[in-house]
Design a protein around this motif. Structure first.
Motif, PDB file in Angstrom:
ATOM      1  N   VAL A   1       0.850  -1.001  -0.131  1.00 10.67           N
ATOM      2  CA  VAL A   1       0.067   0.007   0.113  1.00 10.67           C
ATOM      3  C   VAL A   1       0.725   1.160   0.127  1.00 10.67           C
ATOM      4  N   ARG A   2       0.458   2.167  -0.742  1.00 10.68           N
ATOM      5  CA  ARG A   2       1.379   3.483  -0.982  1.00 10.68           C
ATOM      6  C   ARG A   2       0.130   4.570  -0.814  1.00 10.68           C
ATOM      7  N   PHE A   3       0.637   5.737  -0.017  1.00  9.16           N
ATOM      8  CA  PHE A   3      -0.554   6.987   0.100  1.00  9.16           C
ATOM      9  C   PHE A   3       0.429   8.018  -0.183  1.00  9.16           C
ATOM     10  N   SER A   4       0.130   8.917  -1.216  1.00  7.47           N
ATOM     11  CA  SER A   4       0.705  10.200  -1.437  1.00  7.47           C
ATOM     12  C   SER A   4      -0.399  11.049  -0.890  1.00  7.47           C
ATOM     13  N   GLU A   5      -0.080  12.397  -1.214  1.00  8.83           N
ATOM     14  CA  GLU A   5      -1.064  13.540  -0.836  1.00  8.83           C
ATOM     15  C   GLU A   5      -2.226  13.664  -1.421  1.00  8.83           C
ATOM     16  N   ARG A   6      -2.579  12.861  -2.725  1.00  9.89           N
ATOM     17  CA  ARG A   6      -3.700  13.025  -3.282  1.00  9.89           C
ATOM     18  C   ARG A   6      -3.957  11.562  -3.973  1.00  9.89           C
ATOM     19  N   GLU A   7      -3.183  10.628  -3.731  1.00 11.89           N
ATOM     20  CA  GLU A   7      -3.419   9.463  -4.416  1.00 11.89           C
ATOM     21  C   GLU A   7      -3.162   8.129  -3.448  1.00 11.89           C
ATOM     22  N   ALA A   8      -3.640   7.122  -3.976  1.00 14.07           N
ATOM     23  CA  ALA A   8      -3.447   5.762  -3.229  1.00 14.07           C
ATOM     24  C   ALA A   8      -3.105   4.657  -4.028  1.00 14.07           C
ATOM     25  N   SER A   9      -2.253   3.722  -3.908  1.00 11.23           N
ATOM     26  CA  SER A   9      -2.118   2.443  -4.782  1.00 11.23           C
ATOM     27  C   SER A   9      -2.168   1.426  -3.761  1.00 11.23           C
ATOM     28  N   PHE A  10      -2.750   0.213  -4.529  1.00 11.54           N
ATOM     29  CA  PHE A  10      -2.663  -1.188  -3.806  1.00 11.54           C
ATOM     30  C   PHE A  10      -2.328  -2.143  -4.699  1.00 11.54           C
ATOM     31  N   SER A  11      -0.926  -2.707  -4.454  1.00  8.15           N
ATOM     32  CA  SER A  11      -0.189  -3.550  -5.331  1.00  8.15           C
ATOM     33  C   SER A  11      -0.511  -4.957  -4.844  1.00  8.15           C
ATOM     34  N   LEU A  12      -1.125  -5.752  -5.838  1.00  7.85           N
ATOM     35  CA  LEU A  12      -1.251  -7.302  -5.417  1.00  7.85           C
ATOM     36  C   LEU A  12      -0.930  -8.223  -6.476  1.00  7.85           C
ATOM     37  N   ASN A  13       0.337  -8.597  -6.343  1.00  8.72           N
ATOM     38  CA  ASN A  13       1.101  -9.563  -7.099  1.00  8.72           C
ATOM     39  C   ASN A  13       1.267  -8.774  -8.446  1.00  8.72           C
ATOM     40  N   SER A  14       0.830  -9.201  -9.654  1.00  7.97           N
ATOM     41  CA  SER A  14       0.963  -8.619 -10.794  1.00  7.97           C
ATOM     42  C   SER A  14      -0.013  -7.458 -11.188  1.00  7.97           C
ATOM     43  N   VAL A  15      -1.151  -7.016 -10.097  1.00  7.66           N
ATOM     44  CA  VAL A  15      -1.862  -6.017 -10.266  1.00  7.66           C
ATOM     45  C   VAL A  15      -1.660  -4.775  -9.380  1.00  7.66           C
TER      46      VAL A  15
END
Length: 364
Positions: free
Chosen positions: A214-228
């Motif tokens: 999981v990553r959080f920036s000031e305006r965005e978030a991302s969730f990395s699950l294996n290849s997705v």
């Protein structure tokens, strides 16, 4: 661009990323497409509507590097129609060509240069267990609003608490809360509002992985699950102050087997049509569920339950009530009430981390 891969693998990749493709036409037509980029044997598929982005990497037998954008829905339908087995894909000036067995399709492509440039979310990544996050998301996402006119209610609040991470949703009629003790994803006293739509996509994929980054920036978030990787813009605005909504004292306590209660509600709600609520008649003798819709019919069912407090009749939206019971962990649920008008709370014995609050429906 040329590559070869198995039909099922390509179909799965198109289905995963295609859920982020936009549906609007005009100058945003390219957003209805999936961007294919081949580098060696690595095929990256990306779709976005500018709010939600999904990218999946697929290992293929690469032949010639390149990129292309093809309509996501049509490409998925074409690949789905093919027989299982090897699929050959080639892109040239005329479009994208898909061959398998004795089937051959040629599809028009869109300008890859018009597809948005997607950058990775900045910030430190935190790796967490998938099982606990999946359980928490399933418990709270269902209570988020679908009304886009109030964006803050369509999100899931992730807030850093002393004990760990707290997830909260509300649509103003109900509220779901779940704590993940010991989980440090955000900075001290930090909170973010993640669109529930993005987290619904995370839920789809969490069951197949053990960990998620999981990553959080000031305006965005991302969730990395294996290849997705799922990326989303955070919702701007202040989440409602929910702490004061949770009653500090509720003298009435109904304890019931969760599965029996869920099944009874499902049966009785068949007669709860046209916004008709389900009535709960609670007393020392147990629980009686009923629903009546004029010119349709009536349903009544008695459920074994333990009740402490003054006899009470309270009514709820059947869907909201069912959502709360299904979200609760464990074999039993406890319904805490004050009276027929004040918020009720569903809890689960031995699971203090979970809470589901719902407003009663006024009845005559």
């Amino acid at each position: 661009m040329k590559f070869r891969c198995e039909r099922d693998a390509l179909l799965d990749a198109l289905a995963v990323v295609g859920r982020a493709a936009g549906t609007r036409g005009g100058y945003q037509l390219v957003l209805s497409g999936v961007h294919l980029s081949l580098d060696g044997d690595d095929l990256a598929l990306t779709a976005t509507d500018r709010e939600l982005t999904i990218r999946k990497h697929l290992t293929v037998a690469g032949g010639e590097n390149g990129e292309a954008v093809v309509t996501a829905r049509l490409a998925g339908d074409v690949v789905r129609s093919l027989e299982a087995g090897s699929v050959n894909v080639a892109v040239n000036e005329e479009g994208i060509h898909i061959e398998s067995a004795r089937s051959e399709f040629s599809l028009q492509t869109m300008g890859a240069e018009d597809f948005p440039q997607i950058s990775d979310v900045e910030g430190d990544s935190v790796v967490i267990g998938a099982e606990g996050l999946l359980t928490a998301l399933r418990q709270v996402v269902r209570a988020a609003s679908a009304d886009e006119s109030r964006p803050v209610l369509t999100g899931v609040l992730l807030a850093a608490e002393e004990a760990g991470l707290r997830l909260v949703t509300t649509d103003s009629y109900r509220l779901a809360l779940c704590d993940l003790p010991g989980l440090e994803v955000l900075g001290s006293e930090q909170s973010v509002l993640v669109p529930s739509r993005a987290l619904q996509e995370v839920i789809r994929l969490l069951g197949d992985v053990e960990q998620v980054s999981v990553r959080f920036s000031e305006r965005e978030a991302s969730f990395s699950l294996n290849s997705v990787t799922i990326m989303t813009r955070l919702i701007e605005g202040d989440f409602p102050s929910y702490q004061g909504l949770i009653p500090s004292h509720q003298p009435n306590r109904l304890t019931v087997n969760r599965e029996e209660f869920i099944n009874a509600v499902k049966r009785v709600r068949l007669m709860a049509q046209d916004s008709t609520p389900i009535r709960l008649d609670m007393s020392a003798t147990g629980l009686d569920l009923s629903a009546t819709t004029q010119d349709v019919g009536r349903a009544n069912e008695t459920v074994d339950a333990s009740f402490e407090g003054e006899d009470l009749v309270v009514a709820f939206n059947p869907e909201y009530l069912l959502d709360g019971a299904e979200a609760a962990p464990g074999q039993e649920i406890v319904l805490h009430t004050v009276d027929a008008l004040k918020p009720a709370v569903i809890r689960a014995p031995e699971y203090e981390e979970f809470l589901y609050l719902l407003m009663p429906v006024r009845i005559n």
